[in-house]
Design an enzyme around this catalytic site. Structure first.
Site, PDB file in Angstrom:
ATOM      1  N   ARG A 192     -12.750 -25.007  40.715  1.00 30.60           N
ATOM      2  CA  ARG A 192     -11.846 -25.996  41.327  1.00 30.60           C
ATOM      3  C   ARG A 192     -10.437 -25.908  40.748  1.00 30.60           C
ATOM      4  O   ARG A 192      -9.450 -26.036  41.464  1.00 30.60           O
ATOM      5  CB  ARG A 192     -12.408 -27.404  41.108  1.00 30.60           C
ATOM      6  CG  ARG A 192     -13.725 -27.638  41.837  1.00 30.60           C
ATOM      7  CD  ARG A 192     -14.256 -29.000  41.486  1.00 30.60           C
ATOM      8  NE  ARG A 192     -14.667 -29.068  40.095  1.00 30.60           N
ATOM      9  CZ  ARG A 192     -15.933 -28.959  39.682  1.00 30.60           C
ATOM     10  NH1 ARG A 192     -16.895 -28.805  40.554  1.00 30.60           N
ATOM     11  NH2 ARG A 192     -16.222 -29.027  38.402  1.00 30.60           N
ATOM     12  N   ILE A 193     -10.338 -25.670  39.429  1.00 27.32           N
ATOM     13  CA  ILE A 193      -9.003 -25.585  38.820  1.00 27.32           C
ATOM     14  C   ILE A 193      -8.327 -24.286  39.266  1.00 27.32           C
ATOM     15  O   ILE A 193      -7.134 -24.270  39.569  1.00 27.32           O
ATOM     16  CB  ILE A 193      -9.080 -25.692  37.280  1.00 27.32           C
ATOM     17  CG1 ILE A 193      -9.681 -27.050  36.878  1.00 27.32           C
ATOM     18  CG2 ILE A 193      -7.698 -25.524  36.656  1.00 27.32           C
ATOM     19  CD1 ILE A 193      -9.981 -27.193  35.381  1.00 27.32           C
ATOM     20  N   ILE A 237      -5.969 -20.928  29.530  1.00 34.00           N
ATOM     21  CA  ILE A 237      -6.063 -22.383  29.617  1.00 34.00           C
ATOM     22  C   ILE A 237      -7.536 -22.789  29.765  1.00 34.00           C
ATOM     23  O   ILE A 237      -7.841 -23.875  30.235  1.00 34.00           O
ATOM     24  CB  ILE A 237      -5.126 -22.903  30.744  1.00 34.00           C
ATOM     25  CG1 ILE A 237      -4.931 -24.396  30.669  1.00 34.00           C
ATOM     26  CG2 ILE A 237      -5.542 -22.438  32.109  1.00 34.00           C
ATOM     27  CD1 ILE A 237      -3.740 -24.926  31.412  1.00 34.00           C
ATOM     28  N   SER A 238      -8.450 -21.899  29.325  1.00 35.95           N
ATOM     29  CA  SER A 238      -9.886 -22.239  29.408  1.00 35.95           C
ATOM     30  C   SER A 238     -10.425 -22.560  28.012  1.00 35.95           C
ATOM     31  O   SER A 238     -10.384 -23.722  27.584  1.00 35.95           O
ATOM     32  CB  SER A 238     -10.678 -21.110  30.068  1.00 35.95           C
ATOM     33  OG  SER A 238     -10.736 -19.972  29.238  1.00 35.95           O
ATOM     34  N   ARG A 239     -10.878 -21.561  27.289  1.00 37.91           N
ATOM     35  CA  ARG A 239     -11.312 -21.719  25.902  1.00 37.91           C
ATOM     36  C   ARG A 239     -10.861 -20.484  25.139  1.00 37.91           C
ATOM     37  O   ARG A 239     -10.906 -19.365  25.685  1.00 37.91           O
ATOM     38  CB  ARG A 239     -12.845 -21.824  25.817  1.00 37.91           C
ATOM     39  CG  ARG A 239     -13.425 -23.132  26.317  1.00 37.91           C
ATOM     40  CD  ARG A 239     -13.075 -24.320  25.419  1.00 37.91           C
ATOM     41  NE  ARG A 239     -13.649 -25.566  25.874  1.00 37.91           N
ATOM     42  CZ  ARG A 239     -13.042 -26.454  26.674  1.00 37.91           C
ATOM     43  NH1 ARG A 239     -11.819 -26.217  27.116  1.00 37.91           N
ATOM     44  NH2 ARG A 239     -13.647 -27.576  27.007  1.00 37.91           N
ATOM     45  N   ASP A 246      -2.877 -22.318  25.688  1.00 42.49           N
ATOM     46  CA  ASP A 246      -3.178 -23.726  25.420  1.00 42.49           C
ATOM     47  C   ASP A 246      -4.399 -23.855  24.524  1.00 42.49           C
ATOM     48  O   ASP A 246      -4.679 -24.929  24.009  1.00 42.49           O
ATOM     49  CB  ASP A 246      -3.426 -24.451  26.758  1.00 42.49           C
ATOM     50  CG  ASP A 246      -3.539 -25.963  26.592  1.00 42.49           C
ATOM     51  OD1 ASP A 246      -2.729 -26.531  25.820  1.00 42.49           O
ATOM     52  OD2 ASP A 246      -4.419 -26.584  27.213  1.00 42.49           O
ATOM     53  N   GLU A 285      -9.267 -24.369  16.585  1.00 40.30           N
ATOM     54  CA  GLU A 285      -8.281 -25.425  16.872  1.00 40.30           C
ATOM     55  C   GLU A 285      -8.438 -26.567  15.882  1.00 40.30           C
ATOM     56  O   GLU A 285      -9.578 -26.959  15.607  1.00 40.30           O
ATOM     57  CB  GLU A 285      -8.480 -25.936  18.310  1.00 40.30           C
ATOM     58  CG  GLU A 285      -8.201 -24.852  19.333  1.00 40.30           C
ATOM     59  CD  GLU A 285      -8.485 -25.289  20.774  1.00 40.30           C
ATOM     60  OE1 GLU A 285      -8.819 -26.462  20.998  1.00 40.30           O
ATOM     61  OE2 GLU A 285      -8.376 -24.441  21.669  1.00 40.30           O
ATOM     62  N   HIS A 319      -3.679 -27.430  23.124  1.00 35.83           N
ATOM     63  CA  HIS A 319      -4.822 -27.829  23.971  1.00 35.83           C
ATOM     64  C   HIS A 319      -4.533 -29.153  24.698  1.00 35.83           C
ATOM     65  O   HIS A 319      -5.171 -30.178  24.434  1.00 35.83           O
ATOM     66  CB  HIS A 319      -6.104 -27.930  23.138  1.00 35.83           C
ATOM     67  CG  HIS A 319      -7.346 -27.897  23.982  1.00 35.83           C
ATOM     68  ND1 HIS A 319      -8.527 -27.328  23.584  1.00 35.83           N
ATOM     69  CD2 HIS A 319      -7.593 -28.374  25.233  1.00 35.83           C
ATOM     70  CE1 HIS A 319      -9.440 -27.461  24.530  1.00 35.83           C
ATOM     71  NE2 HIS A 319      -8.894 -28.094  25.550  1.00 35.83           N
ATOM     72  N   ILE A 320      -3.565 -29.078  25.613  1.00 30.73           N
ATOM     73  CA  ILE A 320      -3.157 -30.300  26.326  1.00 30.73           C
ATOM     74  C   ILE A 320      -3.360 -30.171  27.834  1.00 30.73           C
ATOM     75  O   ILE A 320      -2.720 -30.888  28.618  1.00 30.73           O
ATOM     76  CB  ILE A 320      -1.665 -30.654  26.057  1.00 30.73           C
ATOM     77  CG1 ILE A 320      -0.766 -29.435  26.306  1.00 30.73           C
ATOM     78  CG2 ILE A 320      -1.483 -31.203  24.653  1.00 30.73           C
ATOM     79  CD1 ILE A 320       0.652 -29.778  26.647  1.00 30.73           C
ATOM     80  N   SER A 377      -5.418 -31.210  30.054  1.00 27.89           N
ATOM     81  CA  SER A 377      -5.688 -32.424  30.837  1.00 27.89           C
ATOM     82  C   SER A 377      -4.948 -33.636  30.283  1.00 27.89           C
ATOM     83  O   SER A 377      -5.211 -34.762  30.706  1.00 27.89           O
ATOM     84  CB  SER A 377      -7.194 -32.715  30.823  1.00 27.89           C
ATOM     85  OG  SER A 377      -7.607 -33.031  29.499  1.00 27.89           O
TER      86      SER A 377
END
Ligand code: 8YV
Length: 323
Positions: free
Chosen positions: A155-156, A235-237, A261, A266, A285-286, A288
């Site tokens: 979806r993203i 932007i996943s992991r 991100d 982390e 890691h921002i 969302s």
């Protein structure tokens, strides 16, 4: 008797009030993550846990004999040991949908930021380095009309593709476990094998969820397939990429730049090579992290928690990959 829940992070007041209507709440109010031993103590008599990144593994489950549900305030649930949870009959839930557009916005911010060197040139202006005639040394790379390759077309991924196609006239291809004919039709995106996507793209955006198959999916060999002018966005992991290989690819000029991100560890170590590299845009890691979206995620996590503890099937029970 109301069920008991433990909340290991801060929630908006109205979300906590909603949970309190149905459950007896205990919570962690520290700014740092709750120490693991203390969490174990808290879980000894708890029926539900609301968390985000806390590792839910066999050791923790052993210490939580009354636990029925773990509700994570995140779309990703790689921190769940699903086999161990299943063995104990414990439900796991996540918060999909509500963050799609917010995370997609940040993917575009990383692409634009890395390509046009936004953070680097902001520092350049603020430290007084800007002089007339700087010319070519401030040049960047165009995003509009460039070729975008998306790894992980959930979806993203679709929300990123929509922005890229219709906002920036980009040519978009994607690589995914399964083909998405509807997305191809609706968004005008093309399926591509991974190697072909890496070789052709100006921007590669990693959006695949972290699983055994995607662990270090992108490493030295994959960076070598990419164009020297290309930009890599994650932007996943962090673990979907071999981070050392990424550092080396950026240092050697195998690829041009990165917008990140997420990281293997982390928060990132203060002596990490990325912190000295002008061609790496580093965010904490921002994906969302807007007030509205985090509130929506918190409420969804609360609804999942409460429904699991009141005999209903939670709306976002995780039983398959759904990022
Ligand atoms: C979470 C995330 O918001 O949803 C995810 O999977 O990566 C983040 O955006 C974060 O873990 C805090 O809840």
């Amino acid at each position: 008797m109301k069920p008991t829940v433990f909340i290991d992070r801060k929630l908006p007041r109205e979300v906590e009030d909603y949970i309190a209507e149905h459950c007896i709440i205990d919570k962690w109010e520290g700014n740092e993550s709750i120490p693991r031993q203390l969490l174990f103590e808290k879980l000894a008599n708890t029926n539900g846990l609301l968390t985000a990144g806390t590792a839910i593994d066999a050791e923790l489950l052993e210490r939580a004999p009354h636990l029925k549900v773990v509700s994570s305030m995140s779309v990703g649930y790689n921190h769940f040991d699903l086999a161990a949870m299943k063995a104990k009959g414990i439900m796991g839930t996540n918060t999909p949908h509500v963050l799609n557009d917010t995370v997609a916005d940040l993917a575009l911010a990383l692409m634009l930021g890395a390509a046009r060197r936004v953070a680097e040139l902001d520092r350049y202006v603020k430290d007084g380095s800007w002089k007339k005639g700087d010319g070519t040394k401030l040049f960047g790379i165009d995003v509009h009309h460039a070729k975008l390759g998306i790894i992980g077309m959930g979806r993203i991924g679709e929300a990123v593709a929509r922005r890229a196609r219709f906002g920036f006239d980009m040519e978009v291809s994607y690589y995914n476990r399964s083909r998405k004919p509807e997305a191809e039709e609706k968004l005008g995106v093309r399926y591509s094998e991974l190697n072909e996507l890496l070789a052709a793209s100006d921007f590669v955006v990693m959006l695949a969820p972290l699983t055994a198959e995607t662990n270090k999916l992108i490493g030295k060999k994959e960076f070598e397939m990419m164009k020297p002018s290309s930009i890599f966005i994650n932007i996943s992991r962090g673990q979907t990429v071999d981070e050392q290989a990424l550092v080396e690819a950026l240092q050697a000029g195998t690829i041009a730049a990165a917008g990140l991100d997420v990281y293997e560890k982390e928060p990132i170590e203060t002596n990490h090579p990325f912190l000295q590299m002008a061609n790496v845009l580093t965010l904490p890691h921002i994906g969302s992290a807007t007030t509205q979206t985090r509130n929506d995620m918190a409420m969804l996590a609360a609804q999942n928690l409460v429904s699991a503890l009141t005999g209903q099937t939670p709306p976002n029970l995780v039983d398959e990959l759904s990022v």
